[in-house]
Design a protein around this motif. Structure first.
Motif, PDB file in Angstrom:
ATOM      1  N   SER A 159      -7.784 -39.861 -44.720  1.00  0.00           N
ATOM      2  CA  SER A 159      -7.785 -40.583 -43.276  1.00  0.00           C
ATOM      3  C   SER A 159      -7.136 -41.109 -42.871  1.00  0.00           C
ATOM      4  CB  SER A 159      -9.081 -42.004 -43.975  1.00  0.00           C
ATOM      5  OG  SER A 159      -9.515 -42.322 -43.480  1.00  0.00           O
ATOM      6  N   CYS A 178      -5.311 -44.039 -35.870  1.00  0.00           N
ATOM      7  CA  CYS A 178      -4.253 -43.471 -34.401  1.00  0.00           C
ATOM      8  C   CYS A 178      -4.539 -44.689 -34.017  1.00  0.00           C
ATOM      9  CB  CYS A 178      -5.097 -42.574 -34.352  1.00  0.00           C
ATOM     10  SG  CYS A 178      -4.971 -41.090 -34.849  1.00  0.00           S
ATOM     11  N   THR A 216      -4.150 -41.383 -29.919  1.00  0.00           N
ATOM     12  CA  THR A 216      -5.422 -40.921 -29.823  1.00  0.00           C
ATOM     13  C   THR A 216      -5.158 -39.674 -28.926  1.00  0.00           C
ATOM     14  OG1 THR A 216      -6.839 -42.943 -31.152  1.00  0.00           O
ATOM     15  CG2 THR A 216      -8.349 -41.602 -29.719  1.00  0.00           C
ATOM     16  N   LEU A 236      -3.761 -36.723 -31.258  1.00  0.00           N
ATOM     17  CA  LEU A 236      -4.579 -36.663 -32.249  1.00  0.00           C
ATOM     18  C   LEU A 236      -5.519 -35.066 -32.304  1.00  0.00           C
ATOM     19  CD1 LEU A 236      -7.531 -39.019 -33.343  1.00  0.00           C
ATOM     20  CD2 LEU A 236      -8.000 -36.042 -33.572  1.00  0.00           C
ATOM     21  N   ALA A 266      -5.423 -32.295 -35.280  1.00  0.00           N
ATOM     22  CA  ALA A 266      -6.487 -31.946 -35.761  1.00  0.00           C
ATOM     23  C   ALA A 266      -6.151 -30.538 -35.424  1.00  0.00           C
ATOM     24  CB  ALA A 266      -7.530 -32.430 -34.785  1.00  0.00           C
ATOM     25  N   ARG A 267      -5.935 -29.848 -35.033  1.00  0.00           N
ATOM     26  CA  ARG A 267      -6.051 -28.060 -34.670  1.00  0.00           C
ATOM     27  C   ARG A 267      -4.919 -27.548 -35.989  1.00  0.00           C
ATOM     28  NH1 ARG A 267      -6.652 -28.966 -29.316  1.00  0.00           N
ATOM     29  NH2 ARG A 267      -4.142 -29.081 -29.025  1.00  0.00           N
ATOM     30  N   ARG A 319      -5.968 -28.275 -39.445  1.00  0.00           N
ATOM     31  CA  ARG A 319      -6.884 -27.302 -40.198  1.00  0.00           C
ATOM     32  C   ARG A 319      -6.893 -25.809 -40.024  1.00  0.00           C
ATOM     33  NH1 ARG A 319     -10.189 -29.721 -35.561  1.00  0.00           N
ATOM     34  NH2 ARG A 319     -10.282 -27.909 -34.494  1.00  0.00           N
ATOM     35  N   VAL A 329     -10.109 -33.527 -43.170  1.00  0.00           N
ATOM     36  CA  VAL A 329      -9.612 -34.841 -42.405  1.00  0.00           C
ATOM     37  C   VAL A 329     -10.459 -35.690 -42.349  1.00  0.00           C
ATOM     38  CG1 VAL A 329      -7.309 -36.062 -41.423  1.00  0.00           C
ATOM     39  CG2 VAL A 329      -7.185 -33.920 -42.798  1.00  0.00           C
ATOM     40  N   PHE A 353     -10.632 -38.431 -38.481  1.00  0.00           N
ATOM     41  CA  PHE A 353      -9.629 -39.663 -37.789  1.00  0.00           C
ATOM     42  C   PHE A 353     -10.246 -40.613 -37.903  1.00  0.00           C
ATOM     43  CE2 PHE A 353      -6.295 -36.662 -37.038  1.00  0.00           C
ATOM     44  CZ  PHE A 353      -6.464 -35.053 -37.615  1.00  0.00           C
ATOM     45  N   VAL A 359     -11.984 -34.618 -27.529  1.00  0.00           N
ATOM     46  CA  VAL A 359     -11.361 -34.399 -28.984  1.00  0.00           C
ATOM     47  C   VAL A 359     -12.722 -36.217 -29.556  1.00  0.00           C
ATOM     48  CG1 VAL A 359     -10.077 -36.716 -29.088  1.00  0.00           C
ATOM     49  CG2 VAL A 359     -10.272 -35.302 -31.047  1.00  0.00           C
ATOM     50  N   ILE A 398     -13.884 -38.398 -32.143  1.00  0.00           N
ATOM     51  CA  ILE A 398     -13.423 -39.531 -33.140  1.00  0.00           C
ATOM     52  C   ILE A 398     -14.036 -40.362 -33.228  1.00  0.00           C
ATOM     53  CG2 ILE A 398     -11.531 -39.223 -31.680  1.00  0.00           C
ATOM     54  CD1 ILE A 398     -11.310 -41.614 -30.384  1.00  0.00           C
TER      55      ILE A 398
END
Length: 323
Positions: free
Chosen positions: A94, A97, A102, A106, A110-111, A114, A122, A124, A316, A318
């Motif tokens: 976890s 941000c 963010t 972020l 995130a990409r 993955r 994960v 966020f 994104v 969030i």
């Protein structure tokens, strides 16, 4: 009964021959035959019928073989999972941000997570002020924080990720937008929008900068979220000093100008619990430093700022930090 007995039985059942099974297991045939007889004695059933040429499964042996395969596959899978978890390639994480991270860091993080750690789940939490993140680390609601130092808790380990320039966010049409670069002194008679004093490192930074310039900032509005702060600026409720990546939020009606002078920078740091040696956190931190070093996540170009254009952030999804 031990796992080796199951592996012995599997080899004989698949090879249908003690000699070939012994060769496959890298052992002599007599001990293998003896171990299979011990297994049958322990189970109280005959698993194999033997002849000089071939070994056949009894009905009980065929049923046992099906379960043995499942058991051994589960054992092998458990070992693989354990190795992946120990290497930080599987688990849960976890991440909290701060607002500027963010919108700027972020999406790329995130990409990359993955891509490099597909076995790590994960979550966020965006738009968290520094004090909120420290509290969330202490309560174990998050495992890793992207925040602005300082952090006073000795139980939190902090590593600087990068240093961001500070810029001034102005309402479109404000008289100061005519300048290509601003100093803190230029902001003396202006109304400010700032993050909440109690929870944000940025509030202290703004006060220190203005204090060195010989005045107290006239903070008219305190907000919790960076998106709200920039929206208030766009609405003409004041100007704001913000880290450069905030320009990537791309709120219409907001113009950004570089802030000149000593101390016009602020660090972005990675914070974790000092006693947490999770391999997943170690792997995620490695990925994060790689992402932060990329030119695509190090903030909008200066010429874009001086040209009066805000760079739009990538989309994104969030989860907002709960109030």
């Amino acid at each position: 009964m031990e796992l080796r007995h199951l592996r012995y039985f599997l080899a004989v059942a698949e090879e249908r021959h003690f000699g070939r099974a012994a060769a496959r297991l890298h052992m002599a045939q007599p001990p293998l035959s003896q171990q299979i007889r011990h297994l049958e004695t322990e189970l109280g059933v005959v698993l194999l019928t033997r002849s000089t040429r071939r070994v056949e499964l009894t009905e009980a042996g065929a049923a046992y073989l099906e379960r043995v395969r499942a058991v051994l596959a589960a054992v092998d899978d458990a070992g693989e999972v354990a190795r992946r978890v120990a290497a930080g390639l599987q688990g849960r994480l976890s991440v909290g941000c701060v607002g500027s991270a963010t919108y700027s860091l972020l999406p790329a993080m995130a990409r990359r997570l993955r891509e490099e750690l597909p076995g790590v789940e994960v979550a966020f939490r965006g738009e968290m002020l520094g004090a909120q993140q420290v509290a969330a680390l202490q309560s174990r609601d998050i495992d890793l924080a992207l925040l602005r130092p300082p952090v006073g808790d000795p139980g939190i380990r902090v590593r600087t990720l990068r240093s961001d320039a500070l810029i001034v966010a102005l309402p479109d049409g404000h008289r100061l937008t005519a300048r290509k670069r601003l100093s803190v002194t230029d902001l003396r008679d202006e109304d400010f929008v700032a993050h909440a004093a109690r929870d944000s490192a940025m509030y202290g930074v703004v006060r220190r900068l203005c204090g060195r310039a010989g005045f107290e900032p006239r903070v008219r509005h305190e907000v919790m979220e960076t998106s709200t702060l920039v929206t208030f600026v766009a609405a003409g409720l004041g100007l704001a000093i913000v880290p450069e990546p905030v320009a990537q939020l791309g709120v219409p009606g907001t113009i950004y100008r570089p802030l000149a002078g000593a101390g016009a920078r602020i660090d972005l740091a990675v914070a974790v619990r000092a006693d947490d040696e999770s391999p997943v956190i170690e792997q995620a931190t490695r990925v994060l430093f790689q992402v932060a070093a990329s030119p695509l996540t190090s903030g909008p170009p200066q010429e874009r700022l001086t040209g009066g254009e805000a760079s739009a952030g990538r989309g994104v999804i969030i989860r907002r930090s709960p109030r």
